[in-house]
Design a protein around this motif. Structure first.
Motif, short mmCIF file in Angstrom:
data_model
loop_
_atom_site.label_atom_id
_atom_site.label_comp_id
_atom_site.label_asym_id
_atom_site.label_seq_id
_atom_site.Cartn_x
_atom_site.Cartn_y
_atom_site.Cartn_z
N LEU A 1 9.30 10.96 4.85
CA LEU A 1 10.64 10.71 4.31
C LEU A 1 10.65 10.09 2.92
CD1 LEU A 1 12.80 9.19 7.19
CD2 LEU A 1 12.90 11.47 6.21
N THR A 2 9.59 9.39 2.55
CA THR A 2 9.64 8.63 1.30
C THR A 2 8.66 9.19 0.30
OG1 THR A 2 8.03 6.96 1.98
CG2 THR A 2 10.32 6.58 2.60
N ARG A 3 8.72 8.65 -0.94
CA ARG A 3 7.98 9.24 -2.05
C ARG A 3 7.11 8.23 -2.77
NH1 ARG A 3 13.75 11.50 -4.24
NH2 ARG A 3 13.99 13.20 -2.78
N GLY A 4 6.96 7.04 -2.21
CA GLY A 4 6.23 5.98 -2.91
C GLY A 4 4.72 6.10 -2.73
N ARG A 5 4.00 5.15 -3.32
CA ARG A 5 2.54 5.13 -3.16
C ARG A 5 2.13 4.09 -2.12
NH1 ARG A 5 -1.33 5.17 -7.77
NH2 ARG A 5 -2.46 6.16 -6.05
N LEU A 6 2.97 3.05 -1.95
CA LEU A 6 2.61 1.95 -1.06
C LEU A 6 3.83 1.55 -0.22
CD1 LEU A 6 0.53 -0.08 -3.65
CD2 LEU A 6 -0.39 0.91 -1.55
N ASP A 7 4.43 2.50 0.45
CA ASP A 7 5.59 2.21 1.29
C ASP A 7 5.10 1.69 2.65
OD1 ASP A 7 7.04 3.26 -0.79
OD2 ASP A 7 7.20 5.26 0.12
N GLU A 8 5.82 0.70 3.20
CA GLU A 8 5.40 0.13 4.48
C GLU A 8 6.57 -0.57 5.15
OE1 GLU A 8 2.27 -2.67 3.56
OE2 GLU A 8 3.67 -4.10 2.71
N LEU B 1 15.08 1.12 6.62
CA LEU B 1 14.84 0.17 5.54
C LEU B 1 13.33 -0.08 5.51
CD1 LEU B 1 16.30 -1.84 3.57
CD2 LEU B 1 16.42 -3.43 5.50
N TYR B 2 12.72 -0.12 4.33
CA TYR B 2 11.28 -0.30 4.26
C TYR B 2 10.91 -1.01 2.97
CZ TYR B 2 11.56 3.83 1.25
OH TYR B 2 11.88 4.71 0.25
N ALA B 3 9.66 -1.40 2.85
CA ALA B 3 9.17 -2.08 1.66
C ALA B 3 8.45 -1.07 0.77
CB ALA B 3 8.22 -3.21 2.06
N ALA B 4 8.62 -1.24 -0.55
CA ALA B 4 7.99 -0.32 -1.50
C ALA B 4 7.61 -1.10 -2.75
CB ALA B 4 8.96 0.80 -1.85
N LYS B 5 6.89 -0.43 -3.62
CA LYS B 5 6.61 -1.01 -4.93
C LYS B 5 7.34 -0.21 -5.99
CE LYS B 5 2.20 -3.45 -4.85
NZ LYS B 5 2.81 -4.77 -4.86
N SER B 6 7.96 -0.94 -6.94
CA SER B 6 8.64 -0.27 -8.03
C SER B 6 8.28 -1.01 -9.32
CB SER B 6 10.15 -0.29 -7.78
OG SER B 6 10.83 0.25 -8.89
N GLY B 7 7.54 -0.35 -10.20
CA GLY B 7 7.11 -1.00 -11.44
C GLY B 7 6.27 -2.24 -11.19
N GLY B 8 5.43 -2.20 -10.17
CA GLY B 8 4.55 -3.32 -9.87
C GLY B 8 5.22 -4.45 -9.11
N VAL B 9 6.51 -4.29 -8.79
CA VAL B 9 7.25 -5.34 -8.08
C VAL B 9 7.51 -4.88 -6.66
CG1 VAL B 9 9.40 -6.68 -8.05
CG2 VAL B 9 8.33 -6.06 -10.23
N ASP B 10 7.40 -5.81 -5.72
CA ASP B 10 7.73 -5.49 -4.33
C ASP B 10 9.25 -5.45 -4.17
OD1 ASP B 10 5.06 -5.66 -3.90
OD2 ASP B 10 5.11 -7.39 -2.57
N VAL B 11 9.77 -4.32 -3.73
CA VAL B 11 11.21 -4.15 -3.52
C VAL B 11 11.43 -3.60 -2.11
CG1 VAL B 11 11.63 -3.69 -5.97
CG2 VAL B 11 11.25 -1.77 -4.39
N LEU B 12 12.69 -3.51 -1.73
CA LEU B 12 13.05 -2.83 -0.49
C LEU B 12 13.74 -1.53 -0.85
CD1 LEU B 12 14.49 -5.77 1.65
CD2 LEU B 12 12.11 -5.06 1.34
N GLU B 13 13.58 -0.53 0.00
CA GLU B 13 14.30 0.71 -0.18
C GLU B 13 14.84 1.13 1.18
OE1 GLU B 13 12.06 2.44 -4.12
OE2 GLU B 13 11.59 3.41 -2.23
N ALA B 14 15.87 1.98 1.12
CA ALA B 14 16.41 2.52 2.36
C ALA B 14 16.56 4.02 2.19
CB ALA B 14 17.74 1.88 2.70
N VAL B 15 16.33 4.75 3.26
CA VAL B 15 16.48 6.20 3.23
C VAL B 15 17.18 6.62 4.52
CG1 VAL B 15 14.16 6.55 4.22
CG2 VAL B 15 15.25 8.41 2.92
N SER B 16 18.09 7.59 4.41
CA SER B 16 18.70 8.11 5.63
C SER B 16 17.65 8.88 6.42
CB SER B 16 19.90 9.00 5.29
OG SER B 16 19.49 10.06 4.46
N VAL B 17 17.81 8.97 7.73
CA VAL B 17 16.76 9.59 8.53
C VAL B 17 16.60 11.08 8.23
CG1 VAL B 17 16.69 7.95 10.43
CG2 VAL B 17 18.36 9.80 10.48
N ASP B 18 17.62 11.68 7.57
CA ASP B 18 17.45 13.08 7.13
C ASP B 18 16.87 13.16 5.72
OD1 ASP B 18 19.53 12.34 5.50
OD2 ASP B 18 21.00 13.72 6.37
N GLY B 19 16.61 12.00 5.10
CA GLY B 19 15.99 11.99 3.78
C GLY B 19 16.95 12.26 2.64
N GLY B 20 18.24 12.45 2.92
CA GLY B 20 19.17 12.88 1.88
C GLY B 20 19.77 11.76 1.05
#
Lengths: 181, 433
Positions: free
Chosen positions: B372-379, B391-410
């Motif tokens: 579902l996601t496109r990051g390098r270090l999503d968890e 809801l999940y944890a990701a890295k964006s520009g070297g910073v730890d952020v949170l991201e959310a994605v709908s279960v259909d990925g849209g």
């Protein structure tokens, strides 16, 4: 209490506080200072902070010539691996022998992982690495009660970056001497 | 089909929900969806001119941003007029806006400094009122009632339970001169009203909500080793597990009586159950490999967990009474950190693909795995209480952020702190009302 007595008391108290401060700044703590944790005060918005600051850590352990195996305090691992590589075996062996010869000395093996993968799996991986080092130390005659294992997983990186060199530095077991009892 | 293009571009213009305060999450919608329903949420009229204090929160704005963040609605940002009662509504005017639904209402002053919030949901095409919601609340409950109404509107129009009257827990890390500070935070589902549940010099990990949403289990290293605590929202806490070795990965049983967790006191990481009130332990796995990261099936019948017994970390499932573990994942060399959707039909996990760690979902019926996601270090995936988003944890520009994605990925959004790192999100169940 009259006013004179009060000031005498206050002066004494002040001197005691100052002496106390001077004393602690010269005394080398035998353990990492840990704030007293009140189980009821761990809550929100109290401003209370638990745990001990990591910068107050002090290094103990053997005096060894720089560059010798005994002077090294970290052992590094390959990705998702917990095998002590040949180049680091002498380090684990030297510390194991040192522990064997100094049975009152205690050591903590802190296992660590790089940031890739899940946090709890990395805790398990860090522990597996620390146990691999521990086994070598036990072969050298160190006693089980001398060695404590703690895994921090990916929670305490020494290199903050994301990339092969940072990851290689973070996949490690640190040998932390606790000082003699 | 121009309408949905407009919708997507409109949503992509960063729906920023920010307010003053430190360590607050800012939410930005990064990808909209064509299926969003157009809706107008009008400002609620304050009828208390000259009597009482105007409401300190904009209830309509909160509902509007909730609905936008759900990915299921596209709140229009312009409207031709601002009725506050049903008899003021001229339906043809609203049909011309393209909105399917209209939300309007009033806030009226009430005794004791309270507010009477009165919200009505209208069907623009039918020209009828669908629902009317009223509640008497204090000033500090206006945000709660707004989220509650967002959920009622969401449920009435989609037929599915809502997700906004809930909280998120997460871990923050801030760098200070003498080292890092870690905190366990609890905020509303929109990131507002963040509260610090625990602050430490040592790492805090793995927050997990009790099924009633009143308690959190977590791992803390404040004693220079791992321990599992349970803490209520008033701040009272107790040690649940402090064995030698790992005390990790706590997750609550669906009945709230037990935790599944990982202990290595017997030599290597194994899954245990611990009774929260009696502390009685039961060991579930017996294996020389790593067994960790338990996740309950919602019916309490079994657990999904990570094991490298097959040579690489994969997901397995076993009955809670003990017995044979069945391997669930076969795609790729790394599948770990499972969490099961509230309806039990999907398992979200961290899946490695081409060296990148991404969130994937396994359909338990079809056994199909979708990344579902496109990051390098999503968890650290965590399902919304209605299962619609992860809801999940990701890295964006070297910073730890949170991201959310709908279960259909849209539909995607990012939640970032104004300063510092944020990780390990855990979405609470819906509040009981």
């Amino acid at each position: 209490m009259n006013q004179h007595a009060f000031f005498q008391w206050a002066l004494m108290a002040l001197i005691l506080v100052l002496v106390g401060c001077a004393g602690t700044s010269e005394t080398v703590p035998t353990q990492e200072p840990v704030d007293v944790v009140d189980p009821t005060a761990g809550g929100a918005e109290t401003g209370a902070i638990v745990g001990g600051s990591s910068l107050s850590r002090r290094q103990y352990g053997p005096d060894a010539p720089p560059g010798s195996p005994l002077a090294q305090r970290a052992i590094y691992f390959d990705y998702d691996a917990a095998t002590v590589k040949a180049e680091y075996r002498p380090v684990a062996e030297a510390h194991g022998t040192y522990l064997s010869e100094n049975p009152r000395i205690r050591v903590v093996l802190e296992g660590n992982a790089d940031e890739r993968g899940t946090r709890e799996y990395n805790i398990a991986l860090g522990e597996r690495r620390a146990h691999a080092v521990r086994r070598i130390m036990l072969y050298q005659g160190a006693q089980p009660e001398q060695i404590q294992v703690v895994s921090y997983g990916e929670e305490r990186p020494v290199s903050a970056g994301s990339g092969d060199s940072a990851w290689a530095q973070n996949r490690r077991v640190e040998i932390v001497y606790a000082g003699e009892e | 089909m121009k309408r949905w293009i407009r919708a997507v571009s409109l949503m992509a213009v960063a729906w920023v929900i920010s307010s003053p305060g430190q360590a607050e999450l800012t939410i930005r919608i990064t990808q909209g969806t064509e299926a969003a329903l157009p809706i107008v949420v009008l400002p609620l009229a304050w009828t208390g001119q000259g009597q009482g204090t105007p409401p300190p929160e904009d209830v309509a704005a909160i509902i509007r941003s909730d609905l936008a963040r759900s990915g299921r609605f596209r709140p229009l940002i312009e409207w031709p007029e601002t009725p506050s009662t049903v008899d003021q509504v001229r339906y043809p005017v609203w049909r011309a806006t393209g909105a399917d639904s209209l939300v309007l209402g009033q806030v009226r002053p009430a005794a004791g400094g309270q507010y009477e919030v009165d919200v009505q949901l209208l069907d623009v095409f039918q020209g009828t009122r669908l629902e009317r919601y009223t509640n008497l609340v204090g000033a500090d409950e206006l945000r709660d009632v707004a989220h509650y109404y967002s959920d009622l509107i969401y449920q009435r129009l989609t037929g599915e339970p809502g997700l906004f009257d809930s909280q998120i827990a997460y871990i923050t890390q801030q760098q200070e001169a003498d080292g890092p500070r870690y905190a366990l935070m609890v905020a509303d589902s929109d990131g507002e009203r963040p509260k610090r549940a625990l602050r430490s010099y040592a790492p805090i990990m793995s927050p997990a909500w009790s099924p009633d949403g009143n308690r959190l289990a977590y791992v803390t290293f404040e004693a220079d080793r791992a321990e599992v605590y349970v803490q209520d929202l008033a701040g009272q806490r107790q040690v649940i597990s402090s064995f030698p070795g790992i005390n990790g990965a706590p997750v609550w049983s669906p009945d709230g009586r037990r935790l599944a967790l990982t202990l290595s006191k017997d030599g290597n990481p194994e899954i245990y159950l611990v009774d929260v009130s009696t502390r009685q332990l039961r060991r579930l796995t017996q294996n020389s490999a790593i067994d960790t990261e338990p996740a309950w099936l919602p019916d309490g019948s079994g657990l999904v967990f990570t094991s490298d017994r097959g040579g690489s970390p994969q997901l397995y499932q076993m009955p809670v009474r003990g017995g044979v573990a069945e391997r669930l994942t076969f795609d790729g060399e790394y599948n770990a950190g499972a969490t099961v959707s509230p309806d039990g039909r999907k398992i979200a996990m961290v899946h490695r693909t081409n060296g990148d760690y991404r969130i994937a979902v396994l359909d338990r019926d079809t056994r199909l795995l979708t990344v579902l996601t496109r990051g390098r270090l999503d968890e650290s995936p965590s399902f919304a209480p209605n299962g619609s988003m992860i809801l999940y944890a990701a890295k964006s520009g070297g910073v730890d952020v949170l991201e959310a994605v709908s279960v259909d990925g849209g539909f995607r959004q990012q939640l970032q702190l104004d300063q510092g790192q944020v990780r390990e999100p855990a979405w609470s169940p819906l509040r009981k009302r």
